[in-house]
Motif scaffolding. Sequence first.
Motif, PDB file in Angstrom:
ATOM      1  N   LYS B 323       0.980  -1.189  -0.072  1.00  0.00           N
ATOM      2  CA  LYS B 323      -0.093   0.068   0.029  1.00  0.00           C
ATOM      3  C   LYS B 323       1.083   1.095   0.085  1.00  0.00           C
ATOM      4  O   LYS B 323       0.356   2.495   0.298  1.00  0.00           O
ATOM      5  CB  LYS B 323      -0.923  -0.115   1.101  1.00  0.00           C
ATOM      6  CG  LYS B 323      -2.080  -0.995   1.146  1.00  0.00           C
ATOM      7  CD  LYS B 323      -2.939  -1.003   0.105  1.00  0.00           C
ATOM      8  CE  LYS B 323      -3.903  -2.099  -0.272  1.00  0.00           C
ATOM      9  NZ  LYS B 323      -4.617  -1.965  -1.669  1.00  0.00           N
ATOM     10  N   ALA B 324       2.058   1.067  -0.433  1.00  0.00           N
ATOM     11  CA  ALA B 324       2.966   2.382  -0.587  1.00  0.00           C
ATOM     12  C   ALA B 324       2.496   3.573  -1.760  1.00  0.00           C
ATOM     13  O   ALA B 324       2.703   4.487  -1.463  1.00  0.00           O
ATOM     14  CB  ALA B 324       4.339   1.984  -1.193  1.00  0.00           C
ATOM     15  N   LEU B 331      -3.999   9.373   3.142  1.00  0.00           N
ATOM     16  CA  LEU B 331      -3.076   9.342   4.288  1.00  0.00           C
ATOM     17  C   LEU B 331      -3.620  10.337   5.097  1.00  0.00           C
ATOM     18  O   LEU B 331      -3.695   9.958   6.370  1.00  0.00           O
ATOM     19  CB  LEU B 331      -1.648   9.500   3.861  1.00  0.00           C
ATOM     20  CG  LEU B 331      -0.736   8.225   3.300  1.00  0.00           C
ATOM     21  CD1 LEU B 331       0.333   8.603   2.511  1.00  0.00           C
ATOM     22  CD2 LEU B 331      -0.956   6.955   4.195  1.00  0.00           C
ATOM     23  N   TYR B 350       3.873   8.243   8.820  1.00  0.00           N
ATOM     24  CA  TYR B 350       3.821   7.000   7.884  1.00  0.00           C
ATOM     25  C   TYR B 350       5.198   6.996   7.072  1.00  0.00           C
ATOM     26  O   TYR B 350       5.959   8.120   6.893  1.00  0.00           O
ATOM     27  CB  TYR B 350       2.849   7.094   6.774  1.00  0.00           C
ATOM     28  CG  TYR B 350       2.834   8.385   5.887  1.00  0.00           C
ATOM     29  CD1 TYR B 350       3.902   8.365   4.716  1.00  0.00           C
ATOM     30  CD2 TYR B 350       2.431   9.533   5.948  1.00  0.00           C
ATOM     31  CE1 TYR B 350       3.937   9.198   3.973  1.00  0.00           C
ATOM     32  CE2 TYR B 350       2.447  10.651   5.241  1.00  0.00           C
ATOM     33  CZ  TYR B 350       3.439  10.492   4.163  1.00  0.00           C
ATOM     34  OH  TYR B 350       3.504  11.700   3.183  1.00  0.00           O
ATOM     35  N   LYS B 352       6.524   5.555   3.492  1.00  0.00           N
ATOM     36  CA  LYS B 352       6.291   4.535   2.010  1.00  0.00           C
ATOM     37  C   LYS B 352       7.746   3.854   1.575  1.00  0.00           C
ATOM     38  O   LYS B 352       8.516   4.802   1.375  1.00  0.00           O
ATOM     39  CB  LYS B 352       5.543   5.385   1.141  1.00  0.00           C
ATOM     40  CG  LYS B 352       4.290   6.152   1.348  1.00  0.00           C
ATOM     41  CD  LYS B 352       4.010   7.039   0.283  1.00  0.00           C
ATOM     42  CE  LYS B 352       2.562   7.432   0.028  1.00  0.00           C
ATOM     43  NZ  LYS B 352       2.301   8.209  -1.245  1.00  0.00           N
ATOM     44  N   SER B 361       8.790   9.424   3.998  1.00  0.00           N
ATOM     45  CA  SER B 361       7.880   9.530   5.357  1.00  0.00           C
ATOM     46  C   SER B 361       7.411  10.758   5.545  1.00  0.00           C
ATOM     47  O   SER B 361       7.928  11.825   5.203  1.00  0.00           O
ATOM     48  CB  SER B 361       8.951   8.927   6.355  1.00  0.00           C
ATOM     49  OG  SER B 361       9.473  10.148   7.125  1.00  0.00           O
ATOM     50  N   LEU B 386       3.593  -0.013   2.945  1.00  0.00           N
ATOM     51  CA  LEU B 386       3.716   1.149   3.907  1.00  0.00           C
ATOM     52  C   LEU B 386       3.523   0.920   5.188  1.00  0.00           C
ATOM     53  O   LEU B 386       3.180  -0.202   5.708  1.00  0.00           O
ATOM     54  CB  LEU B 386       2.045   1.812   3.331  1.00  0.00           C
ATOM     55  CG  LEU B 386       1.378   3.089   4.126  1.00  0.00           C
ATOM     56  CD1 LEU B 386       2.061   4.263   3.761  1.00  0.00           C
ATOM     57  CD2 LEU B 386      -0.072   2.991   4.210  1.00  0.00           C
TER      58      LEU B 386
END
Lengths: 590, 590
Positions: B323-324, B331, B350, B352, B361, B386
């Motif tokens: 889910k990157a 997000l 987060y 990625k 991030s 992710l």
Amino acid sequence: MFRTHTCGQLRLPDAGQEVTLSGWVQAGRDFGGLTFVDLRDRYGITQVVFDSDDDAALADQAGKLGREWVVQVSGEVRERTSKNPNRPTGEVEVLARTLTVLNKSKVPPFTIEDETDGGDDLRMKYRYLDLRRGPLQQNLLFRSKLALAVRAYLGGQDFVEVETPNLIKSTPEGARDFVVPSRMNEGQFYALPQSPQTFKQLLMVAGYDRYFQIVKCFRDEDLRADRQPEFTQIDCEMAFVTQEDVLNTFEGLTRHLFSEVKQVELGDFPRMQYDEALRRYGSDKPDLRFGMELVDLSAVAQGRGFKVFDAAELVVGIRVPGKADLSRKQLDALTDWVKRPQIGARGLVYAKFNADGSIKSSVDKFFDQEALQAWAAVAGAEAGDLLLVLSGEEEASRKQLGSLRLHVAAEHEMIPAGVFKPLWVVDFPLLEWNEESQRFHAMHHPFTSPKREEVERMLTGDHETMKALKADAYDLVINGAEIGGGSVRIYDRSLQEKNFQLLGFTPEEAEAQFGFLMGAFEYGAPPHAGIAFGFDRLCAVMNGQSSIRDFIAFPKNNQGRDVMIDAPALIDAKQLEELGLSLEIAAEKR
Amino acid sequence: MFRTHTCGQLRLPDAGQEVTLSGWVQAGRDFGGLTFVDLRDRYGITQVVFDSDDDAALADQAGKLGREWVVQVSGEVRERTSKNPNRPTGEVEVLARTLTVLNKSKVPPFTIEDETDGGDDLRMKYRYLDLRRGPLQQNLLFRSKLALAVRAYLGGQDFVEVETPNLIKSTPEGARDFVVPSRMNEGQFYALPQSPQTFKQLLMVAGYDRYFQIVKCFRDEDLRADRQPEFTQIDCEMAFVTQEDVLNTFEGLTRHLFSEVKQVELGDFPRMQYDEALRRYGSDKPDLRFGMELVDLSAVAQGRGFKVFDAAELVVGIRVPGKADLSRKQLDALTDWVKRPQIGARGLVYAKFNADGSIKSSVDKFFDQEALQAWAAVAGAEAGDLLLVLSGEEEASRKQLGSLRLHVAAEHEMIPAGVFKPLWVVDFPLLEWNEESQRFHAMHHPFTSPKREEVERMLTGDHETMKALKADAYDLVINGAEIGGGSVRIYDRSLQEKNFQLLGFTPEEAEAQFGFLMGAFEYGAPPHAGIAFGFDRLCAVMNGQSSIRDFIAFPKNNQGRDVMIDAPALIDAKQLEELGLSLEIAAEKR
């Protein structure tokens, strides 16, 4: 692990095995160097033996165990030298190697035996001890088995068990509701259901076709010995059926239950009209286990100058076979019995047909031997028989005599034991006129349909027509106890409205209370009918007992109290406040 | 007789038979001189055809039937020319010779199809119509079948079904009781049971050994979507058992139910300690259908100058596989989601792990690529994944992330359908310290036993000891839903007294409320343990659904109202008076 076997499991082939049992100390006794302990659980009793030659300390410990202590014992199964043929485990015993006391017990307030020395109140307070006794345990195990059999049978017949709500709406028709104040809707109340009647009808409208439920119902009535504020029904409803379909289905259920759970094959289920039941037995729930049917003596007893009879609407008697030898004292007692307010007769006339051919009656002044022979001829009385006679208003006299019939049969043990006599009582009146309130009451309930052929008369008829309407309503009676009752239902809005009107509802009241049901009838309601069995009563009758209380794990007493948990009880002021309620009564009265 | 067959019964071999069907008009259509009517009942749908060449008047009458009318049709079964393979009766039709309208129907307020156009409120008001729809009918039939299977299984395992009372005593511990004013004991109240807890324990004291009941329980709580004021439990208790015995027995029941009613063979029932469940899943009811376990990132995320992390007790993340590619907007939505008061996080970090090996991030300022690689190493993140990270107080952060884990999995359809993952969560804490009330609360309930080896510590230990006590308490969780919970019980008076004392009861309060139970413990109480399954929830989870309301025939809405019957409602002044009650609130508020 607390046990490898229950106390009802071990048999001779188990000899030599190491086992562990847990249970209650039923009894203990010392016998030379041996201490015997009977260990009990729900499944049975097993003898455990402690040998002081093997382990003196252990035997000593065993000797100190008290009744109802809970212990765990391990040891070897061995054949008993002196066997007990009355006990399934009676061929073996366990020679104990270890003993663990899991819990002690104070001395119980009454003996925990089949016959106990405890009074009613004490046993209610310590119900958890009373429930350890064999008879009560058998009753509750029977009840559980019966419920499983009901469900298996009905489930197999495509009935769906649907749970209906317990928090419903109070309706003034019928018995008094228990109510439940709503906190989220302050000032408003739910009611606990007296039956799921309207919901099961809605399930028929919803197309569920065959519904059942074993369900708690609630009625806030003054209690008698055989009434409880909460009781259980087998509640059923079927769509697209006639009365005949319902009767056949539930005759099938009843036969199955007796066969499956009691190993009793029932005979015929005769059908008897309500009018006939009253005429022949003075009761709408006749006990057919014995005869003594009511005999109309008016033709032979009136016009002889005995004013009591002459003024009566009916003179009616029962022939008590072989009881001509009742003493004066016994006959006086019967007279007193019928004169009690619960029965309400003004007196009792008797005639004894003695073995020597003579006849002795309490009305010899008005009736000579010949006149009394005429009574005998009508009643079929023979030498040795007793005739008991009541008179007065017809229905009242028949009911009084019906009660006397039961009383005499019970008192003189004229009812055969272990016999089950079912019947359907049918064709009940739809409505009952109440002089006091000057309105009709529903004989069954307001949702009962008149017979199909009488619908038109009901919609258009006059007052007298209404009194004569018969309903498709039916009761299942076994051994004089009403097991269940039901009816074909109204499924048409206008007929339901008419019925509410006859029952004294204004259209607004009917709409406010039952608008949802009448509304449902407008969206494709199928013809439907149903029945409910009293489950507690069924348990009792199947076991030849009369008290439903012995088939309920935690019953209330006659004041509606659970004396074990001490309920009902006061609640916190905060709880009352949250509900928006206050108590009207003086604090000292509480 | 209303029918010879149901609408689901006829098949090709029945062709040529004269039959009578009754049911609802599902749909009708005219086709040249033929009128087709689909006739529906609970069992199925059968096509009925009216031929105007045979009987023009009848065909004309059929053409006028409306949806949901209730009709009876007689005619001959014949093979269809155009068969419907999707319907069990699809090879035949009934050529009608007679038609009787049993009841008409107004046009329903919403379509009675699997997918309906009716809103929630409308469908609740006309619940009897909503219940005609296929999905709800299947739900209720499933429920009935499941209940029968539960009873058959437990009955076969020597469990006795015992009905416990519904009119009991109110206790302030736990949730709020519904109360029932007593007329015969004015000023006093019964309470409706939140569970039969004390009664089932008394049945163990009474020696019933294995008890169960499918039973209505009541809780006066503010309602959420998945709560109802009355709900149903499979309630069980066993004597002479350890926790292990209970778990095995009810694993057996659960396996049987899935196999028997769903034809699903369940895999392992792993056991997970409460602490482990919180650590790995941030929940005491982990959903094991998918991974995304919580990963402790504190070691690699703290000490880098990012104050939020450095000040936190814990930095914890989940790896969302593949889910990157989530957008900034997505997000941000997740960040908003965790910041809602129901979740309570202060923000979301987060990272990625892009397909090209780069890492992006939300905290790039503090963490360079190398530092983020360290995160990846700990979390097992690969290209395309992710990482979502929360920080703060340990328990709160874990629970927040546990919620996020479920949310993300649901939103991105990462939960496999038709899969069932059961587990036992065990070793719950016995007590929970409440700062506000400055007393302990029972984590399960006040009758739960500490682990056997901790009894001594509980009787003698200090405050910190109490906080650390573990109970023999257990929950059955399936697919993240708590299906049931139970515990080993206290069966010793002094330990029970100690527990009440820790829970803030004075000895007098404990005696007044639970004296009967502590008294029972003095008369030979066996070791015992039990469990209760939420029956409504079990029905829903077994069908992959989340709302219990769809498995209850007549549910209440979120205000605790039954909008169909319009309950709760006002009651008569006379009823209030008989109960010795008055309303505190002003009339206009009612």
